[in-house]
Scaffold this motif. Structure first.
Motif, PDB file in Angstrom:
ATOM      1  N   ASP A  28       0.957  -1.141  -0.073  1.00  0.00           N
ATOM      2  CA  ASP A  28      -0.213   0.010   0.029  1.00  0.00           C
ATOM      3  C   ASP A  28       0.779   1.175  -0.183  1.00  0.00           C
ATOM      4  O   ASP A  28       0.639   2.271  -0.691  1.00  0.00           O
ATOM      5  CB  ASP A  28      -0.907  -0.079   1.184  1.00  0.00           C
ATOM      6  CG  ASP A  28      -2.110  -1.052   1.192  1.00  0.00           C
ATOM      7  OD1 ASP A  28      -2.166  -1.716   0.111  1.00  0.00           O
ATOM      8  OD2 ASP A  28      -2.653  -1.228   2.203  1.00  0.00           O
ATOM      9  N   GLU A  29       1.784   1.230   0.739  1.00  0.00           N
ATOM     10  CA  GLU A  29       2.801   2.444   1.010  1.00  0.00           C
ATOM     11  C   GLU A  29       3.254   2.756  -0.296  1.00  0.00           C
ATOM     12  O   GLU A  29       3.106   4.195  -0.551  1.00  0.00           O
ATOM     13  CB  GLU A  29       3.963   2.115   1.789  1.00  0.00           C
ATOM     14  CG  GLU A  29       4.602   3.086   2.385  1.00  0.00           C
ATOM     15  CD  GLU A  29       3.896   3.551   3.819  1.00  0.00           C
ATOM     16  OE1 GLU A  29       4.075   4.664   4.534  1.00  0.00           O
ATOM     17  OE2 GLU A  29       3.283   2.728   4.428  1.00  0.00           O
ATOM     18  N   GLU A  30       3.566   1.841  -1.053  1.00  0.00           N
ATOM     19  CA  GLU A  30       4.543   2.205  -2.330  1.00  0.00           C
ATOM     20  C   GLU A  30       3.315   2.907  -3.436  1.00  0.00           C
ATOM     21  O   GLU A  30       3.571   3.666  -4.131  1.00  0.00           O
ATOM     22  CB  GLU A  30       4.903   0.955  -2.871  1.00  0.00           C
ATOM     23  CG  GLU A  30       5.172   0.871  -4.515  1.00  0.00           C
ATOM     24  CD  GLU A  30       6.161   1.945  -4.835  1.00  0.00           C
ATOM     25  OE1 GLU A  30       7.087   2.337  -4.114  1.00  0.00           O
ATOM     26  OE2 GLU A  30       6.033   2.640  -6.142  1.00  0.00           O
ATOM     27  N   ASN A  31       2.095   2.238  -3.186  1.00  0.00           N
ATOM     28  CA  ASN A  31       1.193   2.889  -4.070  1.00  0.00           C
ATOM     29  C   ASN A  31       0.692   4.170  -3.890  1.00  0.00           C
ATOM     30  O   ASN A  31       0.543   4.950  -4.735  1.00  0.00           O
ATOM     31  CB  ASN A  31      -0.225   1.851  -3.958  1.00  0.00           C
ATOM     32  CG  ASN A  31      -1.529   2.502  -4.540  1.00  0.00           C
ATOM     33  OD1 ASN A  31      -2.377   2.795  -4.013  1.00  0.00           O
ATOM     34  ND2 ASN A  31      -1.309   2.500  -5.855  1.00  0.00           N
ATOM     35  N   ILE A  32       0.802   4.496  -2.581  1.00  0.00           N
ATOM     36  CA  ILE A  32       0.422   5.882  -2.081  1.00  0.00           C
ATOM     37  C   ILE A  32       1.716   6.931  -2.560  1.00  0.00           C
ATOM     38  O   ILE A  32       1.361   7.943  -2.907  1.00  0.00           O
ATOM     39  CB  ILE A  32      -0.224   5.850  -0.819  1.00  0.00           C
ATOM     40  CG1 ILE A  32      -1.406   5.100  -0.819  1.00  0.00           C
ATOM     41  CG2 ILE A  32      -0.297   7.263  -0.302  1.00  0.00           C
ATOM     42  CD1 ILE A  32      -1.927   4.609   0.497  1.00  0.00           C
ATOM     43  N   LYS A  33       2.605   6.543  -1.844  1.00  0.00           N
ATOM     44  CA  LYS A  33       3.894   7.446  -1.930  1.00  0.00           C
ATOM     45  C   LYS A  33       4.594   7.366  -3.021  1.00  0.00           C
ATOM     46  O   LYS A  33       5.357   8.241  -3.548  1.00  0.00           O
ATOM     47  CB  LYS A  33       4.616   7.207  -0.517  1.00  0.00           C
ATOM     48  CG  LYS A  33       4.023   7.528   0.821  1.00  0.00           C
ATOM     49  CD  LYS A  33       3.630   8.831   1.194  1.00  0.00           C
ATOM     50  CE  LYS A  33       3.060   8.952   2.559  1.00  0.00           C
ATOM     51  NZ  LYS A  33       2.668  10.183   2.568  1.00  0.00           N
ATOM     52  N   GLY A  34       4.847   6.177  -3.489  1.00  0.00           N
ATOM     53  CA  GLY A  34       5.769   5.813  -4.611  1.00  0.00           C
ATOM     54  C   GLY A  34       5.533   6.362  -5.890  1.00  0.00           C
ATOM     55  O   GLY A  34       4.564   6.971  -6.260  1.00  0.00           O
ATOM     56  N   LEU A  51      -7.558   1.600  -5.276  1.00  0.00           N
ATOM     57  CA  LEU A  51      -5.949   1.936  -5.636  1.00  0.00           C
ATOM     58  C   LEU A  51      -5.852   3.276  -6.373  1.00  0.00           C
ATOM     59  O   LEU A  51      -6.772   3.605  -7.002  1.00  0.00           O
ATOM     60  CB  LEU A  51      -5.492   0.759  -6.660  1.00  0.00           C
ATOM     61  CG  LEU A  51      -4.080   0.354  -6.284  1.00  0.00           C
ATOM     62  CD1 LEU A  51      -4.096  -0.196  -4.769  1.00  0.00           C
ATOM     63  CD2 LEU A  51      -3.961  -1.002  -7.292  1.00  0.00           C
ATOM     64  N   ASN A  52      -4.760   4.147  -5.838  1.00  0.00           N
ATOM     65  CA  ASN A  52      -4.461   5.159  -6.520  1.00  0.00           C
ATOM     66  C   ASN A  52      -3.589   5.142  -7.861  1.00  0.00           C
ATOM     67  O   ASN A  52      -2.723   4.370  -7.694  1.00  0.00           O
ATOM     68  CB  ASN A  52      -3.517   6.170  -5.525  1.00  0.00           C
ATOM     69  CG  ASN A  52      -4.468   6.145  -4.147  1.00  0.00           C
ATOM     70  OD1 ASN A  52      -5.356   6.635  -4.045  1.00  0.00           O
ATOM     71  ND2 ASN A  52      -3.719   5.963  -3.115  1.00  0.00           N
TER      72      ASN A  52
END
Lengths: 215, 311, 246
Positions: free
Chosen positions: B211-217, B259-260
């Motif tokens: 999730d982290e990668e999806n939002i920040k990456g 998903l973003n």
């Protein structure tokens, strides 16, 4: 093999020892078919066996069936295992594994697949599963299924494959691919091959097999 | 209580791994649709059955004369009914067992069809007016969902549009305040006035990272696929449905959370859909043309039946 | 009926804004400290929204009977209260208005990806939205209000979700539409996470030529970032005040 419809009278060859199997009703002295399907008359251990091979849509658990189930949760001292979608889950005790004890028992997570044997199907209780061989108490191929993929087939086809391990589709696949296979009488087959592509190919082959005529 | 399919972790992992390798269980590529099979009724007007793989819906269009809404005296009435019954899958509950409350999926599907077809003005409502304020045609499209293997939205939009295009309403004449309807034998029934053919395309999103990668990456390597099957749809982390017509007009787009997704990827999806819409429109038109041809030449139809029996 | 000039040749809109200008954005948090765990008030032009967040808690009052608590994250329940006096036309809305139902599902799915789920397993977060006045940008205002109220409630989020509506007048994209513009022009609502270019939610209900979409989205992302800054600023001011009081 002949075709039987519900209500058909079944003529038994030998009047001595007859074991009456699924979908056959014993009415006093006469034997009638209860489901549409193929009538099978065979001999087993000195007595005649008579049952109807019928294909139903929904799996009804029956004792000593081998099944592939999905863990959907745990409750008290047992896991809840779904045998088919939208049905009441069966129960798999925490200690229904070989050599399981309070300290040492497999820990399954929600969503894990297990290969199990149906231990009891009391109509007043939940269906109970066990993950060890009934005669030896050993693992016997049961337990957690890791990796691979699971797919649904017709119930009669799954039973056929379970009984005929030499079914042409399996023998031919074995020549070409390496795979692990767990066939559940609940119409679910788990398969794991060395690569993803091979798994899909095996799955397609087995799935397509159910459309062929069974001999 | 809404029950869901029990999907094991093994299946989840396997499907995701396969998608990462650009493989789908039925052998398609990620952005490939299943084959659309269109059946239009040869005997009556306005009944169609569409299959998309194992997903199947039927749509029937009917017309009757009604009083127009008071606030819209010059418009006809067009209704689409989209009640999903447990016929297609036990996943959908009937109104009775679920206490009359529809599930989220059901609300979204019916709203989407409504927006895609009705709000986008695919059917010319003004042409349905007979006598302003007192009589108009009321067109009703009933969707019946017959089998569920994912992607109800896209198939429903195809079904409604094909049924509307196929439908013929009885011809009529206005005599003062009276309306004279003509039987099918007296005069040929007339088609509806369809302004454009909006078609829906639903994309599903999957995340190979956390999730982290999806939002920040900014890897932007989320997996996107079109026309999901049942298991893919249940495993999806987000979806986007867009409705588009041959004129490259976006009629409706909804990405409901999930998903973003980077804006550029969304633009790619739109572009891909606009390429597909041409083929699909062509296919629909050719099926309808074939049907019209058979109706004009009834002899050929009879011959064809014989031919089919021979083979 | 005289036709309103929605976008004059001089580049002015009905309310005197330029194409890329936001309406006055005002927000406050902790407006109802006793009634809820988190609350926010958002005003975008003449649209006024109140959002109350209760939770995370073990049981929700508005939860349908039999809803299972999820072991992997919270159950969000979003109720929308849209009283008849809020909009221009005094219209009573049915309890199961399809449009509002759809919006609440969209918002639910949007925030399920923004809340740090693993912190809130087997809980309920109850969000109630009240429209005090509506002058366009319904979904966008809802989204901004929920973000602020969740922050106020101390619920962990990955980042802000800021949303804005963008309309299309002929060739020109117009930022932050009001009711007059919304009723005549096609518009899209987009929601962006933090300062990224990633879209969390996107809703378009009218016809838009495909080749114009990209410009709308890029203006929208810019607008969302601006809204995010405004919200962030307000939150920091509020935080400062809290600190000084201690």
């Amino acid at each position: 093999m002949s075709f039987a419809l519900p209500g058909d009278q079944i003529q038994l060859q030998s009047a001595t020892n007859v074991v009456v199997g699924p979908h056959v009703r014993l009415d006093g002295t006469s034997v009638t078919a209860a489901t549409a399907g193929f009538l099978v008359n065979t001999q087993s251990q000195g007595s005649a066996v008579c049952y109807i091979e019928a294909d139903s849509k929904r799996y009804v658990p029956s004792s000593q069936d081998f099944v592939v189930g999905t863990v959907v949760g745990s409750f008290g001292e047992s896991y809840r295992v779904s045998l088919s979608n939208f049905s009441t889950p069966a129960v798999l005790g925490f200690y229904a594994f070989p050599n399981a004890s309070k300290k040492n028992r497999p820990r399954l997570k929600t969503g894990d697949l297990v290969y199990a044997r149906i231990a009891s199907t009391d109509p007043d209780l939940d269906v109970e599963l066990e993950c060890f061989d009934a005669t030896t108490g050993k693992e016997g191929g049961f337990g957690l299924l890791e990796g691979g993929f699971v797919f649904d087939v017709r119930l009669a086809y799954a039973r056929h494959l379970l009984r005929h391990q030499d079914a042409p589709v399996l023998t031919k696949l074995m020549k070409k691919y390496q795979f692990e296979l767990a066939i559940g009488a609940n119409g679910r087959i788990w398969i794991k091959s060395d690569t993803l592509q091979n798994t899909i190919e095996c799955m397609k082959a087995i799935q397509n097999g159910q459309n062929e005529k069974q001999t | 209580m809404v029950r869901d399919y029990d999907i094991s972790n093994n299946e989840r992992q396997f499907v995701l791994q396969a998608l990462e390798q650009n493989v789908r269980l039925d052998g398609r590529k990620l952005l490939e649709m299943r084959d659309v099979d269109i059946f239009v009724s040869p005997d009556e007007y306005g009944y169609v059955e569409i299959s998309l793989g194992k997903t199947k819906v039927a749509c029937r269009v009917t017309a009757e004369i009604a009083k127009p809404y008071e606030d819209r005296p010059f418009d006809g009435i067009f209704q689409i009914s989209t009640e999903i019954s447990p016929i297609c899958s036990p996943f959908f509950e009937s109104g009775l067992t679920s206490g009359g409350k529809q599930s989220n999926d059901e609300v979204l599907i019916s709203r989407l069809i409504e927006k895609a077809v009705r709000r986008s003005g695919a059917l010319d409502l003004e042409s349905l007016c007979i006598i302003a304020g007192s009589k108009c045609w009321s067109i009703r499209a009933d969707l019946h969902f017959l089998n569920y293997d994912g992607n109800f939205i896209d198939i429903s939009s195809i079904a409604v549009m094909v049924a509307l295009l196929h439908f013929r309403k009885p011809d009529m004449e206005i005599d003062g305040n009276n309306v004279i309807l003509f039987d099918q034998d007296q005069r040929n029934p007339v088609p509806l006035s369809i302004l454009h053919i909006p078609l829906c395309f639903t994309f599903q999103f999957y995340n190979p990272n956390d999730d982290e990668e999806n939002i920040k990456g900014n890897l932007n390597n989320e997996l996107i696929l079109l026309d999901a099957s049942l298991i893919e749809e249940r495993l999806s982390l987000g979806s986007m449905t867009l409705t588009i017509n041959k004129n490259k007009e976006l009629c409706q787009l909804v990405k409901s959370g999930g998903l973003n997704i980077d804006a550029s990827l969304i633009m790619n999806c739109c572009q891909h859909a606009s390429n597909l819409v041409d083929d699909l429109t062509k296919k629909i038109n050719s099926v309808l043309k074939h049907d019209a041809h058979l109706r004009e030449n009834p002899l050929e139809k009879e011959l064809q039946v014989v031919n089919q029996r021979d083979t | 009926m005289s036709r309103l000039e929605l976008y004059s040749p001089e580049g002015l809109r009905v309310d005197g804004r330029r194409w890329n200008e936001l309406r006055r954005f005002e927000c406050r948090t902790n407006t109802h400290p006793h009634a809820a765990d988190g609350s926010a008030y958002v005003q975008q032009g003449n649209s006024k929204i109140l959002c109350l967040v209760k939770g995370p808690m073990e049981h929700g009052a508005n939860l349908a009977a039999g809803t299972k608590l999820d072991a992997n994250g919270p159950v969000l329940s979003i109720t929308i209260n849209y009283p008849p006096f809020a909009a221009n036309d005094r219209k009573k809305r049915q309890k199961n208005d399809r449009r509002l139902q759809e919006i609440s599902i969209i918002l639910k799915r949007c925030f399920m990806k923004t809340i740090v789920l693993k912190n809130y397993s087997r809980t309920v977060i109850d969000i109630s939205l009240t429209v005090l006045a509506m002058d366009g940008g319904l979904l966008a205002c809802f989204c901004n209000a929920i973000t602020l109220a969740l922050i106020d409630a101390g619920i962990s989020l990955y980042d802000y979700v800021s949303a804005i509506s963008i309309g299309l007048f002929d060739q020109t994209p117009l930022l932050d539409m009001n009711t007059l513009e919304e009723s005549d022009l096609s518009f899209v609502t987009i929601g962006v996470v933090g300062d990224s270019d990633k879209l969390n939610l996107m809703l378009c209900e009218d016809k838009i030529p495909l080749d114009k979409l990209e410009r709308l989205i890029s203006l929208g992302i810019e607008g969302c970032h601006r809204v995010k800054q405004l919200m962030d600023h307000q939150m920091r001011v509020a935080g400062q005040e809290l600190q000084e009081r201690q």
